[in-house]
Design a protein around this motif. Structure first.
Motif, mmCIF file in Angstrom:
data_model
loop_
_atom_site.group_PDB
_atom_site.id
_atom_site.type_symbol
_atom_site.label_atom_id
_atom_site.label_comp_id
_atom_site.label_asym_id
_atom_site.label_seq_id
_atom_site.Cartn_x
_atom_site.Cartn_y
_atom_site.Cartn_z
ATOM 1 N N VAL A 16 0.856 -1.175 0.000
ATOM 2 C CA VAL A 16 0.000 0.000 0.000
ATOM 3 C C VAL A 16 0.900 1.234 0.000
ATOM 4 O O VAL A 16 2.020 1.205 0.505
ATOM 5 C CB VAL A 16 -0.958 0.043 1.208
ATOM 6 N N ILE A 17 0.391 2.313 -0.584
ATOM 7 C CA ILE A 17 1.182 3.533 -0.735
ATOM 8 C C ILE A 17 0.468 4.674 -0.025
ATOM 9 O O ILE A 17 -0.671 5.003 -0.358
ATOM 10 C CB ILE A 17 1.401 3.854 -2.224
ATOM 11 N N ALA A 18 1.141 5.249 0.960
ATOM 12 C CA ALA A 18 0.605 6.395 1.695
ATOM 13 C C ALA A 18 1.790 7.275 2.051
ATOM 14 O O ALA A 18 2.550 6.964 2.961
ATOM 15 C CB ALA A 18 -0.146 5.946 2.935
ATOM 16 N N ASN A 19 1.959 8.353 1.329
ATOM 17 C CA ASN A 19 3.171 9.151 1.428
ATOM 18 C C ASN A 19 3.032 10.346 2.372
ATOM 19 O O ASN A 19 3.980 10.715 3.048
ATOM 20 C CB ASN A 19 3.554 9.651 0.032
ATOM 21 N N ASP A 20 1.852 10.944 2.418
ATOM 22 C CA ASP A 20 1.648 12.142 3.219
ATOM 23 C C ASP A 20 1.515 11.781 4.695
ATOM 24 O O ASP A 20 0.853 10.795 5.045
ATOM 25 C CB ASP A 20 0.384 12.864 2.747
ATOM 26 N N PHE A 21 2.119 12.578 5.583
ATOM 27 C CA PHE A 21 2.014 12.301 7.011
ATOM 28 C C PHE A 21 0.563 12.332 7.494
ATOM 29 O O PHE A 21 0.216 11.702 8.494
ATOM 30 C CB PHE A 21 2.855 13.298 7.817
ATOM 31 N N LYS A 22 -0.308 13.030 6.770
ATOM 32 C CA LYS A 22 -1.714 13.091 7.150
ATOM 33 C C LYS A 22 -2.425 11.742 6.960
ATOM 34 O O LYS A 22 -3.524 11.543 7.480
ATOM 35 C CB LYS A 22 -2.436 14.151 6.320
ATOM 36 N N SER A 23 -1.805 10.831 6.212
ATOM 37 C CA SER A 23 -2.426 9.530 5.934
ATOM 38 C C SER A 23 -2.155 8.500 7.020
ATOM 39 O O SER A 23 -2.676 7.379 6.941
ATOM 40 C CB SER A 23 -1.926 8.983 4.589
ATOM 41 N N LYS A 24 -1.362 8.827 8.022
ATOM 42 C CA LYS A 24 -1.000 7.839 9.038
ATOM 43 C C LYS A 24 -2.200 7.231 9.761
ATOM 44 O O LYS A 24 -2.176 6.033 10.078
ATOM 45 C CB LYS A 24 -0.033 8.460 10.043
ATOM 46 N N PRO A 25 -3.274 7.992 10.029
ATOM 47 C CA PRO A 25 -4.442 7.341 10.665
ATOM 48 C C PRO A 25 -5.013 6.199 9.842
ATOM 49 O O PRO A 25 -5.496 5.204 10.395
ATOM 50 C CB PRO A 25 -5.454 8.493 10.797
ATOM 51 N N PHE A 26 -4.974 6.304 8.523
ATOM 52 C CA PHE A 26 -5.421 5.207 7.669
ATOM 53 C C PHE A 26 -4.572 3.962 7.919
ATOM 54 O O PHE A 26 -5.072 2.842 7.988
ATOM 55 C CB PHE A 26 -5.313 5.591 6.189
ATOM 56 N N MET A 27 -3.235 4.165 8.006
ATOM 57 C CA MET A 27 -2.336 3.030 8.166
ATOM 58 C C MET A 27 -2.627 2.268 9.462
ATOM 59 O O MET A 27 -2.579 1.043 9.498
ATOM 60 C CB MET A 27 -0.888 3.513 8.165
ATOM 61 N N LYS A 28 -2.933 3.006 10.507
ATOM 62 C CA LYS A 28 -3.250 2.353 11.775
ATOM 63 C C LYS A 28 -4.512 1.510 11.654
ATOM 64 O O LYS A 28 -4.631 0.446 12.257
ATOM 65 C CB LYS A 28 -3.409 3.408 12.864
ATOM 66 N N ALA A 29 -5.467 1.980 10.867
ATOM 67 C CA ALA A 29 -6.740 1.279 10.732
ATOM 68 C C ALA A 29 -6.622 0.012 9.899
ATOM 69 O O ALA A 29 -7.285 -0.990 10.186
ATOM 70 C CB ALA A 29 -7.788 2.207 10.127
ATOM 71 N N ILE A 30 -5.788 0.047 8.860
ATOM 72 C CA ILE A 30 -5.707 -1.127 7.980
ATOM 73 C C ILE A 30 -4.606 -2.092 8.391
ATOM 74 O O ILE A 30 -4.484 -3.178 7.814
ATOM 75 C CB ILE A 30 -5.513 -0.721 6.507
#
Length: 412
Positions: A116-130
């Motif tokens: 999965v690709i999530a580059n912006d620091f604002k996307s970190k909550p998504f990473m915790k969820a998945i």
């Protein structure tokens, strides 16, 4: 220069169908994200990735033949308000449901690693969820960090696209020579640093530089203080007095991205001082400008965050200065670097920067970034989630980090 040739050591990967993820790509209900507009230079590198992966020759349409699978979810666009659905718990729950359904249909999870690709620091909550959904086979590609189930995405130097790297024969300087290929003797400045500054601990290398005395011949080093509260502090800094006054002084207005890149292209060295994170896109834009890179470090492992080390021999192309030496006398440390680097060695370092840029930059001429991302996604160490605290744990944050540096442009 031992980087793998295009097409060598291929990684067969399966790109999940876009229509399996309507929150990112839309459906009859009108969901989806705006993929047409290139966003922030430092954070929206994923905008380049999907097109590169879709047409890549290593892609297979047979999941069972794949060594790696890629989930095309636009986390960064959602986190920045460029999608129909707003960033929040409801959208996160929909994404988790889409992923779960796709994995259940695939027949390859968890046998095959899933990127999965999530580059912006604002996307970190998504990473915790998945994280629980993709463990133990999830790998996260993001900005500036390598480690457990974690790799770097590379960069998109939009600055370079506007200038000389999109086509090596564009924007010529000397006859038959592109700007970024100018030899050391044809460059106006010795060392360039353009970036923001404040009093936080992570910025103390920058504070030391701009407080320093002593000559740095032909240097172009300017800063700007973005935070109004920081402007009220007495950091003993000097404001620039004219357009020709560019040696360790504070500007009242931020230098544009394009102008910053032009300054780099007129310089022999780029000084890569850390901010909230160990790096920034300053590194790759310095390479795009054909400069030699200088970094200030405590120890050799401070270079471990750099992307794709199997393809880019960072320790052969970065000049390092010990932090204690730099803090003691920044001007003397930089003068010593220039004294110790022969003209021949400088030209070699500049050529290495030019050569290896294509391993990092999605937008450069004949980019190798997608190949390197795929190779690293299957080789980065990854252990069971119960032993590593989560599949998508980000690299350790910089001390007293607030994210301001991550949310800045090249001149950040």
């Amino acid at each position: 220069m031992n980087n793998a040739k295009q097409g060598e050591n291929p990684v067969r990967f399966y790109l999940y169908p876009f229509d399996a993820f309507p929150t990112s790509w839309g459906n009859h209900s009108g969901n989806g994200c705006d993929h047409k507009r290139v966003g922030d230079v430092k954070h929206d590198h994923a905008d380049w990735v999907w097109n590169a992966l879709y047409f890549h020759p290593w892609r297979t349409h047979e999941p069972k033949l794949a060594e790696l699978a890629v989930l095309p979810i636009s986390f960064d666009l959602m986190a920045n308000g460029r999608c129909v659905r707003r960033f929040g718990p409801e959208t996160t729950a929909l994404i988790v449901a889409e992923i779960s359904a796709a994995l259940n249909r695939s027949g390859i999870f968890p046998k095959v690693r899933h990127l999965v690709i999530a580059n912006d620091f604002k996307s970190k909550p998504f990473m915790k969820a998945i994280d629980p959904v993709l463990a133990p086979a999830g790998v996260w590609a993001g900005m500036e960090g390598r480690g457990e189930c974690r790799t770097s995405l590379g960069y998109s130097t939009v600055n370079s696209v506007y200038l000389s790297m999109r086509d090596p024969n564009h924007f010529k300087g000397l006859p038959g020579m592109s700007i970024f290929s100018r030899p050391p003797a044809q460059r106006r400045y010795s060392i360039t640093f353009v970036g923001q500054l404040d009093s936080r601990k992570a910025y103390q290398d920058r504070v030391a530089l701009f407080q320093s005395n002593g000559s740095i011949p032909a240097a172009h080093m300017t800063t700007v203080i973005m935070n109004p509260l920081e402007r009220k502090k007495d950091l003993h800094l000097r404001y620039c007095t004219s357009t020709e006054d560019v040696d360790r002084c504070v500007l009242r207005k931020r230098t544009s991205r394009v102008e910053t890149q032009r300054l780099m292209e007129q310089s022999n060295y780029t000084l890569c001082l850390r901010g909230d994170t160990l790096g920034s896109d300053r590194w790759v834009n310095g390479m795009a400008a054909g400069t030699a890179l200088i970094a200030v470090v405590d120890e050799d492992k401070d270079l471990d965050w750099l992307p794709f080390p199997d393809a880019v021999p960072w320790r052969s192309l970065v000049i390092t200065i010990q932090r204690s030496t730099f803090r003691r006398d920044p001007a003397a440390a930089l003068r010593q670097v220039m004294k110790d680097t022969s003209t021949e060695r400088l030209a070699e370092l500049q050529q290495l920067s030019r050569h290896y840029l294509a391993d990092l930059d999605w937008s450069s001429y004949k980019s190798r970034a997608v190949d390197n991302l795929l190779r690293e996604a299957i080789s980065v160490p990854c252990h069971p989630a119960d032993l590593r605290g989560g599949a998508f744990a980000p690299a350790p944050p910089a001390p007293e980090s607030t994210g301001d540096e991550i949310n800045s442009s090249t001149s950040g």
